[in-house]
Every structure is written in structure tokens, then in C-alpha cells.
Motif scaffolding. Structure first.
Motif, PDB file in Angstrom:
ATOM      1  N   ILE A  12      17.361 -39.893  -5.809  1.00 21.01           N
ATOM      2  CA  ILE A  12      16.804 -39.077  -4.721  1.00 21.01           C
ATOM      3  C   ILE A  12      15.412 -38.589  -5.088  1.00 21.01           C
ATOM      4  CG2 ILE A  12      17.052 -36.878  -3.488  1.00 21.01           C
ATOM      5  CD1 ILE A  12      20.104 -37.358  -3.602  1.00 21.01           C
ATOM      6  N   GLU A  13      15.259 -38.121  -6.303  1.00 20.29           N
ATOM      7  CA  GLU A  13      13.950 -37.641  -6.764  1.00 20.29           C
ATOM      8  C   GLU A  13      12.912 -38.756  -6.743  1.00 20.29           C
ATOM      9  OE1 GLU A  13      11.912 -35.318 -10.555  1.00 20.29           O
ATOM     10  OE2 GLU A  13      13.973 -36.053 -10.710  1.00 20.29           O
ATOM     11  N   LEU A  14      13.300 -39.942  -7.208  1.00 19.19           N
ATOM     12  CA  LEU A  14      12.390 -41.080  -7.210  1.00 19.19           C
ATOM     13  C   LEU A  14      11.994 -41.460  -5.785  1.00 19.19           C
ATOM     14  CD1 LEU A  14      10.941 -43.371  -8.711  1.00 19.19           C
ATOM     15  CD2 LEU A  14      13.057 -44.685  -8.546  1.00 19.19           C
ATOM     16  N   THR A  15      12.968 -41.500  -4.890  1.00 17.38           N
ATOM     17  CA  THR A  15      12.696 -41.848  -3.496  1.00 17.38           C
ATOM     18  C   THR A  15      11.746 -40.849  -2.860  1.00 17.38           C
ATOM     19  OG1 THR A  15      14.868 -42.880  -3.295  1.00 17.38           O
ATOM     20  CG2 THR A  15      13.764 -42.289  -1.249  1.00 17.38           C
ATOM     21  N   GLN A  16      11.978 -39.584  -3.103  1.00 14.68           N
ATOM     22  CA  GLN A  16      11.100 -38.556  -2.532  1.00 14.68           C
ATOM     23  C   GLN A  16       9.678 -38.664  -3.071  1.00 14.68           C
ATOM     24  OE1 GLN A  16      13.237 -34.933  -3.363  1.00 14.68           O
ATOM     25  NE2 GLN A  16      14.266 -34.977  -1.367  1.00 14.68           N
ATOM     26  N   SER A  17       9.535 -38.950  -4.341  1.00 19.04           N
ATOM     27  CA  SER A  17       8.186 -39.081  -4.896  1.00 19.04           C
ATOM     28  C   SER A  17       7.477 -40.311  -4.336  1.00 19.04           C
ATOM     29  CB  SER A  17       8.217 -39.120  -6.421  1.00 19.04           C
ATOM     30  OG  SER A  17       8.800 -40.298  -6.888  1.00 19.04           O
ATOM     31  N   LEU A  18       8.236 -41.410  -4.139  1.00 19.63           N
ATOM     32  CA  LEU A  18       7.635 -42.605  -3.539  1.00 19.63           C
ATOM     33  C   LEU A  18       7.226 -42.345  -2.097  1.00 19.63           C
ATOM     34  CD1 LEU A  18       9.971 -45.408  -4.930  1.00 19.63           C
ATOM     35  CD2 LEU A  18       7.594 -44.982  -5.548  1.00 19.63           C
ATOM     36  N   GLN A  19       8.060 -41.608  -1.360  1.00 20.94           N
ATOM     37  CA  GLN A  19       7.720 -41.284   0.025  1.00 20.94           C
ATOM     38  C   GLN A  19       6.466 -40.411   0.094  1.00 20.94           C
ATOM     39  OE1 GLN A  19      11.396 -39.615   1.471  1.00 20.94           O
ATOM     40  NE2 GLN A  19      12.091 -41.576   2.279  1.00 20.94           N
ATOM     41  N   LYS A  20       6.333 -39.475  -0.830  1.00 23.39           N
ATOM     42  CA  LYS A  20       5.129 -38.632  -0.866  1.00 23.39           C
ATOM     43  C   LYS A  20       3.896 -39.475  -1.157  1.00 23.39           C
ATOM     44  CE  LYS A  20       7.271 -34.299  -2.270  1.00 23.39           C
ATOM     45  NZ  LYS A  20       7.433 -33.323  -3.348  1.00 23.39           N
ATOM     46  N   ASP A  21       4.027 -40.424  -2.087  1.00 28.44           N
ATOM     47  CA  ASP A  21       2.899 -41.308  -2.408  1.00 28.44           C
ATOM     48  C   ASP A  21       2.492 -42.122  -1.192  1.00 28.44           C
ATOM     49  OD1 ASP A  21       2.862 -40.380  -4.995  1.00 28.44           O
ATOM     50  OD2 ASP A  21       3.864 -42.143  -5.853  1.00 28.44           O
ATOM     51  N   MET A  22       3.481 -42.655  -0.469  1.00 29.55           N
ATOM     52  CA  MET A  22       3.183 -43.469   0.706  1.00 29.55           C
ATOM     53  C   MET A  22       2.567 -42.611   1.811  1.00 29.55           C
ATOM     54  SD  MET A  22       3.802 -46.337  -0.342  1.00 29.55           S
ATOM     55  CE  MET A  22       3.956 -47.544   0.920  1.00 29.55           C
ATOM     56  N   ASN A  38       0.747 -39.987   1.388  1.00 31.67           N
ATOM     57  CA  ASN A  38      -0.624 -39.678   0.988  1.00 31.67           C
ATOM     58  C   ASN A  38      -1.556 -40.858   1.238  1.00 31.67           C
ATOM     59  OD1 ASN A  38       0.120 -37.125   0.197  1.00 31.67           O
ATOM     60  ND2 ASN A  38       0.371 -37.670  -1.946  1.00 31.67           N
ATOM     61  N   LYS A  39      -1.045 -42.074   1.058  1.00 30.18           N
ATOM     62  CA  LYS A  39      -1.859 -43.262   1.286  1.00 30.18           C
ATOM     63  C   LYS A  39      -2.011 -43.543   2.770  1.00 30.18           C
ATOM     64  CE  LYS A  39      -0.722 -45.833  -2.914  1.00 30.18           C
ATOM     65  NZ  LYS A  39      -0.110 -47.063  -3.403  1.00 30.18           N
ATOM     66  N   GLY A  40      -0.963 -43.262   3.552  1.00 33.13           N
ATOM     67  CA  GLY A  40      -0.990 -43.537   4.982  1.00 33.13           C
ATOM     68  C   GLY A  40      -0.899 -45.022   5.290  1.00 33.13           C
ATOM     69  N   ILE A  41      -0.387 -45.812   4.353  1.00 35.55           N
ATOM     70  CA  ILE A  41      -0.297 -47.263   4.513  1.00 35.55           C
ATOM     71  C   ILE A  41       1.168 -47.664   4.565  1.00 35.55           C
ATOM     72  CG2 ILE A  41      -0.817 -49.487   3.452  1.00 35.55           C
ATOM     73  CD1 ILE A  41      -3.163 -48.161   2.051  1.00 35.55           C
ATOM     74  N   HIS A  42       1.509 -48.524   5.502  1.00 36.84           N
ATOM     75  CA  HIS A  42       2.871 -49.042   5.587  1.00 36.84           C
ATOM     76  C   HIS A  42       3.142 -49.895   4.349  1.00 36.84           C
ATOM     77  CE1 HIS A  42       6.305 -51.402   6.979  1.00 36.84           C
ATOM     78  NE2 HIS A  42       6.520 -50.408   7.816  1.00 36.84           N
ATOM     79  N   PRO A  43       4.368 -49.825   3.780  1.00 39.39           N
ATOM     80  CA  PRO A  43       4.673 -50.572   2.554  1.00 39.39           C
ATOM     81  C   PRO A  43       4.408 -52.069   2.662  1.00 39.39           C
ATOM     82  CG  PRO A  43       6.454 -49.053   3.069  1.00 39.39           C
ATOM     83  CD  PRO A  43       5.484 -48.991   4.200  1.00 39.39           C
ATOM     84  N   LEU A  44       4.701 -52.679   3.810  1.00 39.33           N
ATOM     85  CA  LEU A  44       4.451 -54.114   3.954  1.00 39.33           C
ATOM     86  C   LEU A  44       2.955 -54.408   4.010  1.00 39.33           C
ATOM     87  CD1 LEU A  44       7.218 -55.175   6.485  1.00 39.33           C
ATOM     88  CD2 LEU A  44       7.145 -55.579   4.025  1.00 39.33           C
TER      89      LEU A  44
END
Length: 96
Positions: free
Chosen positions: A20-30, A32-38
Motif C-alpha cells: 500500500i505504501e509503495l502504491t501510494q508513493s508511485l501514485q504521488k509520483d505520477m 506530480n508528473k501529470g503523465i499517464h503511465p502508458l
């Protein structure tokens, strides 16, 4: 002393919390970037993506193709053109 099942349960809980912690940190990073993962993956390949207008013949041909009964189900929402000439694709290995 703890029973093995209790220790295993606590261990699984810790793994879940870690995920859960890892997922939340990845979501925050995404966020901040404002870019879709694909889109980020295509940018890593240095590809150029272009949205195909629904009025273009290319879109209509593919829409007609996928409307065949043996094709996939569901409407065609968007179509993207990928300029593969600029992509840095992995080199083919003769060893495979």
C-alpha cells in the motif's frame, strides 16, 4: 510464544502495508508528473503519438474492420498513430 499461524498472519499484514505504501508513493509520483503511465512508456522509447481524428479515412477503415462479428467487441473510442521511425526499438538478436 507466538504460534506459526499468527506470525504468518502478521507477516502478510506487513507485506500488505508495504504494498500500500509503495502504491501510494508511485501514485504521488505520477500525479506530480501529470503523465499517464502508458504515455510515459512511449516517451521512454522516444515515440511520437498522434491522435487520429474520427473523420479521417484511417479511423473509419479500422472502425469498419473491428465491427466485423469475428472481431473484438465494443466501440472504438480512440485511435493513435505511432511514428515508429523515431522509436528506439530494441535490436533483434539472431540468438533467439
Amino acid at each position: 510464544m507466538y504460534k506459526d499461524s499468527m506470525v504468518q498472519s502478521k507477516k502478510e499484514d506487513m507485506f500488505t502495508l508495504s504494498d500500500i505504501e509503495l502504491t501510494q508513493s508511485l501514485q504521488k509520483d505520477m500525479a506530480n508528473k501529470g503523465i499517464h503511465p502508458l504515455m510515459e512508456k512511449y516517451e521512454m522509447l522516444d515515440c511520437v503519438l498522434e491522435l487520429v481524428n474520427k473523420k479521417e479515412p484511417e479511423f473509419k477503415i479500422i472502425q469498419e474492420y473491428i465491427s466485423c462479428p469475428d472481431s473484438r467487441q465494443g466501440p472504438l473510442l480512440d485511435l493513435w498513430r505511432v511514428d515508429v521511425g523515431k522509436c528506439q526499438m530494441p535490436k533483434r538478436s539472431d540468438k533467439l
